[in-house]
Design an enzyme around this catalytic site. Structure first.
Site, PDB file in Angstrom:
ATOM      1  N   ASN A   1      -6.032  22.662  87.101  1.00  0.00           N
ATOM      2  CA  ASN A   1      -6.215  21.913  85.853  1.00  0.00           C
ATOM      3  C   ASN A   1      -6.413  22.913  84.719  1.00  0.00           C
ATOM      4  OD1 ASN A   1      -6.765  19.654  84.111  1.00  0.00           O
ATOM      5  ND2 ASN A   1      -8.944  20.146  84.263  1.00  0.00           N
TER       6      ASN A   1
ATOM      7  N   ASP B   1     -14.077  18.810  86.045  1.00  0.00           N
ATOM      8  CA  ASP B   1     -13.993  20.076  85.300  1.00  0.00           C
ATOM      9  C   ASP B   1     -14.830  21.170  85.967  1.00  0.00           C
ATOM     10  OD1 ASP B   1     -12.311  18.798  83.516  1.00  0.00           O
ATOM     11  OD2 ASP B   1     -13.961  18.153  82.251  1.00  0.00           O
TER      12      ASP B   1
ATOM     13  N   MET C   1      -5.233  12.820  81.756  1.00  0.00           N
ATOM     14  CA  MET C   1      -6.545  12.335  81.323  1.00  0.00           C
ATOM     15  C   MET C   1      -7.071  11.222  82.233  1.00  0.00           C
ATOM     16  SD  MET C   1      -6.760  14.477  78.905  1.00  0.00           S
ATOM     17  CE  MET C   1      -8.139  14.045  77.861  1.00  0.00           C
ATOM     18  N   ARG C   2      -7.081  11.495  83.526  1.00  0.00           N
ATOM     19  CA  ARG C   2      -7.619  10.540  84.494  1.00  0.00           C
ATOM     20  C   ARG C   2      -8.644  11.238  85.366  1.00  0.00           C
ATOM     21  NH1 ARG C   2      -7.314   5.312  84.648  1.00  0.00           N
ATOM     22  NH2 ARG C   2      -7.380   5.330  86.912  1.00  0.00           N
TER      23      ARG C   2
ATOM     24  N   VAL D   1      -2.703  27.341  71.445  1.00  0.00           N
ATOM     25  CA  VAL D   1      -1.842  28.535  71.468  1.00  0.00           C
ATOM     26  C   VAL D   1      -2.160  29.384  72.700  1.00  0.00           C
ATOM     27  CG1 VAL D   1      -1.372  30.737  70.288  1.00  0.00           C
ATOM     28  CG2 VAL D   1      -1.520  28.611  68.963  1.00  0.00           C
TER      29      VAL D   1
ATOM     30  N   GLU E   1      -3.727  28.242  75.481  1.00  0.00           N
ATOM     31  CA  GLU E   1      -3.391  27.466  76.691  1.00  0.00           C
ATOM     32  C   GLU E   1      -1.950  27.747  77.105  1.00  0.00           C
ATOM     33  OE1 GLU E   1      -4.459  23.284  76.847  1.00  0.00           O
ATOM     34  OE2 GLU E   1      -5.940  23.551  75.268  1.00  0.00           O
TER      35      GLU E   1
ATOM     36  N   HIS F   1      -8.399  23.067  81.123  1.00  0.00           N
ATOM     37  CA  HIS F   1      -9.440  22.365  80.376  1.00  0.00           C
ATOM     38  C   HIS F   1      -9.701  23.128  79.082  1.00  0.00           C
ATOM     39  CE1 HIS F   1     -12.862  19.757  79.744  1.00  0.00           C
ATOM     40  NE2 HIS F   1     -13.573  20.820  79.412  1.00  0.00           N
TER      41      HIS F   1
HETATM   42  C1  GAR Z   1      -4.607  20.191  76.233  1.00  0.00           C
HETATM   43  O1  GAR Z   1      -5.380  20.740  75.197  1.00  0.00           O
HETATM   44  C2  GAR Z   1      -5.385  20.208  77.535  1.00  0.00           C
HETATM   45  O2  GAR Z   1      -6.196  21.342  77.697  1.00  0.00           O
HETATM   46  C3  GAR Z   1      -6.207  18.967  77.391  1.00  0.00           C
HETATM   47  O3  GAR Z   1      -5.345  18.028  76.819  1.00  0.00           O
HETATM   48  C4  GAR Z   1      -4.382  18.702  76.009  1.00  0.00           C
HETATM   49  C5  GAR Z   1      -3.010  18.245  76.436  1.00  0.00           C
HETATM   50  O4  GAR Z   1      -2.029  18.724  75.571  1.00  0.00           O
HETATM   51  N1  GAR Z   1      -6.713  18.534  78.651  1.00  0.00           N
HETATM   52  C6  GAR Z   1      -7.874  17.908  78.812  1.00  0.00           C
HETATM   53  O5  GAR Z   1      -8.623  17.643  77.901  1.00  0.00           O
HETATM   54  C7  GAR Z   1      -8.203  17.551  80.243  1.00  0.00           C
HETATM   55  N2  GAR Z   1      -9.533  17.074  80.352  1.00  0.00           N
HETATM   56  P1  GAR Z   1      -0.496  18.726  76.019  1.00  0.00           P
HETATM   57  O6  GAR Z   1      -0.181  17.307  76.519  1.00  0.00           O
HETATM   58  O7  GAR Z   1       0.246  19.018  74.763  1.00  0.00           O
HETATM   59  O8  GAR Z   1      -0.305  19.754  77.077  1.00  0.00           O
END
Ligand code: GAR
Length: 202
Positions: free
Chosen positions: A107, A145, A90-91, A172, A174, A109
């Site tokens: 990445n 993004d 988240m950077r 799920v 992802e 998203h």
């Molecule tokens: C995930 O849903 C990912 O898509 C999102 O953070 C979550 C991390 O979950 N990423 C973002 O929002 C990036 N902008 P995780 O740490 O359990 O993988």
């Protein structure tokens, strides 16, 4: 076998899925580093438990974004990855940094890009009133993004869904999409993956 580094900020469930698939031999890659910008990120312990080298680089201990990104670049360079996966990292990255890793950095998203960039994607989807939502794996470029789309997974949005419902349903997918994209890249293919999950009968 490709060398894969994974950057996280939190729980790291996507990271765990990527590591598991590599360690099971279903992805022709080796996890060489899991790095977090938050030293307390639970994902660091999960990576260590999977015997993956870990590193914390606390962004708060750097004077500015450029200094953090320079240290991140050095840490990654030392690990010599062929591919870098952002997994809940988240950077916002500087253009100077992304230029050095463009073509090697992915990445995930939690939206169907180009819809709903940035934060609170599930809230954005609910507010927009869409009936489908999902996640995207894309190449990282200087724009937030953005970048070439390698795969997307779609889920339905139900009328009374909360943000948490939607986040869980998307997560799920992802966990299936990211390994599929990484597997294709590690096999030398250019991924173009479309997946869907949990649609009710029409
Ligand atoms: C995930 O849903 C990912 O898509 C999102 O953070 C979550 C991390 O979950 N990423 C973002 O929002 C990036 N902008 P995780 O740490 O359990 O993988």
């Amino acid at each position: 076998m490709k060398r894969v580094a994974i950057l996280i900020s939190g729980g790291g469930s996507n990271m765990v899925r990527l590591v598991e698939e590599m360690q099971a031999g279903r992805i022709d890659g080796a996890p060489v580093l899991v790095l977090s910008n938050r030293p307390q990120a639970a994902g660091l312990q999960r990576a260590a438990a999977l015997n993956v080298p870990t590193q914390a680089l606390d962004h708060k201990s750097f004077p500015d974004r450029a200094a953090f990104d320079a240290a991140l670049h050095d840490a990654l360079t030392a690990a010599q990855p062929d591919i870098v996966c952002l997994a809940g990292f988240m950077r916002i990255l500087t253009p100077e940094f992304t230029a050095k890793w463009e073509g090697k950095m992915l990445n995930i998203h939690p939206s169907l890009l180009p819809l709903f960039r940035g934060l609170h994607t599930h809230r954005q989807a609910l507010e927009a009133g869409v009936t489908v939502h999902g996640c995207t794996v894309h190449g990282v470029t200087a724009a937030l993004d953005d970048g070439p789309i390698h795969g997307q997974a779609v889920v339905p949005v139900h009328p009374n869904d909360t943000e948490a419902d939607l986040a869980a349903r998307v997560l799920v997918e992802e966990h299936k999409l990211y390994p599929a994209v990484l597997a294709a890249l590690c096999a030398g293919r250019t991924p173009h993956i479309a997946q869907s999950g949990a649609f009710p009968e029409a």
